[in-house]
Design a protein around this motif. Structure first.
Motif, PDB file in Angstrom:
ATOM      1  N   UNK A 146       7.815   7.090  14.877  1.00  0.00           N
ATOM      2  CA  UNK A 146       7.721   7.576  13.504  1.00  0.00           C
ATOM      3  C   UNK A 146       6.845   6.670  12.642  1.00  0.00           C
ATOM      4  N   UNK A 147       6.956   5.361  12.861  1.00  0.00           N
ATOM      5  CA  UNK A 147       6.117   4.409  12.117  1.00  0.00           C
ATOM      6  C   UNK A 147       4.643   4.666  12.402  1.00  0.00           C
ATOM      7  N   UNK A 155       0.826  -1.199   0.000  1.00  0.00           N
ATOM      8  CA  UNK A 155       0.000   0.000   0.000  1.00  0.00           C
ATOM      9  C   UNK A 155       0.864   1.255   0.000  1.00  0.00           C
ATOM     10  N   UNK A 156       0.412   2.329  -0.646  1.00  0.00           N
ATOM     11  CA  UNK A 156       1.192   3.564  -0.725  1.00  0.00           C
ATOM     12  C   UNK A 156       1.668   4.082   0.623  1.00  0.00           C
ATOM     13  N   UNK A 157       0.885   3.872   1.683  1.00  0.00           N
ATOM     14  CA  UNK A 157       1.254   4.398   3.000  1.00  0.00           C
ATOM     15  C   UNK A 157       2.602   3.874   3.460  1.00  0.00           C
ATOM     16  N   UNK A 158       2.905   2.596   3.149  1.00  0.00           N
ATOM     17  CA  UNK A 158       4.174   2.027   3.579  1.00  0.00           C
ATOM     18  C   UNK A 158       5.353   2.625   2.831  1.00  0.00           C
ATOM     19  N   UNK A 182       2.027   6.134   9.512  1.00  0.00           N
ATOM     20  CA  UNK A 182       0.941   5.265   9.077  1.00  0.00           C
ATOM     21  C   UNK A 182      -0.381   5.599   9.761  1.00  0.00           C
ATOM     22  N   UNK A 183      -0.366   6.660  10.589  1.00  0.00           N
ATOM     23  CA  UNK A 183      -1.579   7.084  11.307  1.00  0.00           C
ATOM     24  C   UNK A 183      -2.160   5.946  12.141  1.00  0.00           C
ATOM     25  N   UNK A 184      -1.281   5.259  12.890  1.00  0.00           N
ATOM     26  CA  UNK A 184      -1.690   4.149  13.728  1.00  0.00           C
ATOM     27  C   UNK A 184      -1.688   4.574  15.187  1.00  0.00           C
ATOM     28  N   UNK A 190       6.097   5.528   2.687  1.00  0.00           N
ATOM     29  CA  UNK A 190       6.626   6.645   3.479  1.00  0.00           C
ATOM     30  C   UNK A 190       7.676   6.190   4.488  1.00  0.00           C
ATOM     31  N   UNK A 191       7.760   4.885   4.731  1.00  0.00           N
ATOM     32  CA  UNK A 191       8.700   4.362   5.721  1.00  0.00           C
ATOM     33  C   UNK A 191      10.093   4.213   5.119  1.00  0.00           C
ATOM     34  N   UNK A 192      11.105   4.491   5.929  1.00  0.00           N
ATOM     35  CA  UNK A 192      12.485   4.260   5.509  1.00  0.00           C
ATOM     36  C   UNK A 192      12.766   2.760   5.589  1.00  0.00           C
TER      37      UNK A 192
END
Length: 223
Positions: free
Chosen positions: A190-191, A147-150, A195-197, A152-154
């Motif tokens: 940051x994760x 998914x696109x949201x992931x 991911x808005x979790x 954003x993670x390094x």
């Protein structure tokens, strides 16, 4: 003070948990309820930090009550209480937003620790719960793509997310990656933010639902 509401249809269990928690420093029991519907009313009036929520109750069960509670303007963190080996309830309760599970035969120390851990924003996922969660995803059709949201993670944040999904604590992740525990806490923060979790329980869900972690693989993390 950690404000707690205890929800259980068995009066002796409810009263016992409430009395135990009320005797602890830094914990205040602000309400009790015998069913999910009443729990929503009590929580609206008291705005607790943590709710101990029984799974099976009359009027409104714990899973549905959790979903409704977490949709309110002042959601609490929810720990599901159960007398049996959870199984079918794991996925639905975590999907509803529960931060963890606790068996009713847990020791007093485990109960108090659960409240403090969840109030601090951590997830309460015992190995048995994680294994059932993995089992649920193992029975689902294969997932393709990320998914696109992931995106954003390094790379390092992805590594940390995989280890979270495998049930490792911050201390264990730090040892695995040979970094300071505070560094891991920063990565976790940051994760969750990217991911808005809300917490680690949701992070575990996201890792499996995205296909980042594949059920049935013993360990995909770097050593």
């Amino acid at each position: 003070m950690i404000r707690v509401v205890v929800v259980d249809d068995q009066e002796m269990v409810r009263a016992g948990f409430a009395a135990l928690l009320a005797a602890q420093d830094g914990i205040e029991v602000v309400g009790q309820a015998a069913d999910g519907e009443t729990a929503l009313t009590v929580c609206a009036a008291t705005e607790p930090d943590v709710v101990l929520m029984d799974v099976r109750m009359p009027v409104l069960d714990g899973v549905e009550a959790t979903a409704r509670l977490l949709a309110t303007p002042t959601p609490a963190r929810v720990v599901m209480l159960t007398t049996f080996d959870i199984d079918d309830y794991v996925y639905s309760a975590l999907r509803a937003g529960a931060s963890g599970f606790l068996l009713k035969d847990a020791t007093p120390e485990e109960l108090v620790s659960a409240v403090r851990v969840v109030a601090a924003g951590e997830a309460l996922l015992a190995p048995t719960v994680t294994s059932r969660l993995i089992g649920h995803f193992a029975r689902q059709p294969g997932m393709v793509g990320t998914p696109p949201a992931l995106d954003a993670l390094t790379p390092r944040e992805r590594e940390v997310l995989v280890l979270i999904a495998r049930g490792l604590s911050n201390k264990e992740i730090a040892a695995r990656l040979v970094v300071a525990e505070q560094t891991v806490k920063t990565h976790v923060g940051r994760i969750l933010g990217k991911l808005a979790l809300r917490d680690r329980a949701q992070a575990v869900m996201a890792a499996y639902e995205s296909g980042l972690v594949a059920p049935g693989v013993i360990d995909q993390s770097p050593r």
